[in-house]
Design an enzyme around this catalytic site. Sequence first.
Site, PDB file in Angstrom:
ATOM      1  N   ASP A  21       1.397  -9.625  11.121  1.00 49.72           N
ATOM      2  CA  ASP A  21       1.565  -8.281  10.573  1.00 49.72           C
ATOM      3  C   ASP A  21       3.046  -8.180  10.219  1.00 49.72           C
ATOM      4  OD1 ASP A  21       2.106  -5.601  10.115  1.00 49.72           O
ATOM      5  OD2 ASP A  21       0.863  -4.869  11.763  1.00 49.72           O
TER       6      ASP A  21
ATOM      7  N   TYR B 156       3.954   4.407  -3.523  1.00 51.86           N
ATOM      8  CA  TYR B 156       3.964   2.965  -3.810  1.00 51.86           C
ATOM      9  C   TYR B 156       5.074   2.647  -4.805  1.00 51.86           C
ATOM     10  CZ  TYR B 156       2.637  -1.567  -5.696  1.00 51.86           C
ATOM     11  OH  TYR B 156       2.660  -2.875  -6.110  1.00 51.86           O
TER      12      TYR B 156
ATOM     13  N   LYS C  10       8.508   0.159  -4.187  1.00 52.91           N
ATOM     14  CA  LYS C  10       8.881  -0.986  -5.004  1.00 52.91           C
ATOM     15  C   LYS C  10      10.249  -0.778  -5.670  1.00 52.91           C
ATOM     16  CE  LYS C  10       5.415  -3.645  -4.120  1.00 52.91           C
ATOM     17  NZ  LYS C  10       5.595  -4.901  -3.356  1.00 52.91           N
TER      18      LYS C  10
END
Length: 245
Positions: free
Chosen positions: A57, A149, A153
């Site tokens: 993970d 998201y 990024k």
Amino acid sequence: MRLEGKTAIVTGAGSGFGAGIARRFAAEGATVLVADLNGDAAKAVADEIGGTACTVDVSDAAQMQAMIAAGEALGPVDILINNAGMTHLPQPMEEVDEDLFDRVFAVNCKSIYLGAKYLVPLMKGRKAGAIVNISSTAGISPRPNLNWYNSSKGWVNTATRTMAVELAPHGIRVNAVNPVAGETPLLKSFMGEDTPEMRAKFLSTIPIGRFSTPEDIANASLYLASDEASMVTGVCMTVDGGRCI
């Protein structure tokens, strides 16, 4: 055999872009640690390419430290590909659950911090290394309803450039690849639903007229990780068929 004699760790390598990168790196002579949250998927890819599987993970410090140690056991780690990532379904920004927000940033961003925390000191000692962060065109030209998201990024792109500046005097190069949406397990999540109409809508924004493939991203990553790119650092390379123009 552009990576002959080198050891590489690829996260999220059980499927999608990561699997494509792992396959290409192995074909180019690298010893590859195939790391993924899905241990069975990691093992399948590792068995296919003659690599070593690691269940991890990437948002967990102890597991990332163990992953770096597993890579070092194969040989000094020359290359780290931070590919593991996740998104949320398209929805208004205020409707994304806090737990999901935290998970997106933990997987997409904190993982890069943890990789650096445990590998950069070793690379500094060797005065060599290449790190490639798999980012997204979402961090350059964001689509609506993928706000958090997109933001994660954008963080990856900024982190890549700042890492590059700080680590260059130590012989460590850091670059990013910004793919357009690709034929990977995440595609449905980006689109919200995988229908011919939704695919056509997405493809209409890509001048070349197709989605990216794992091979496209593997080719870009190979160049940035190889000695051919010895003068290249801090680059956020778009592999997007012209979407961000």
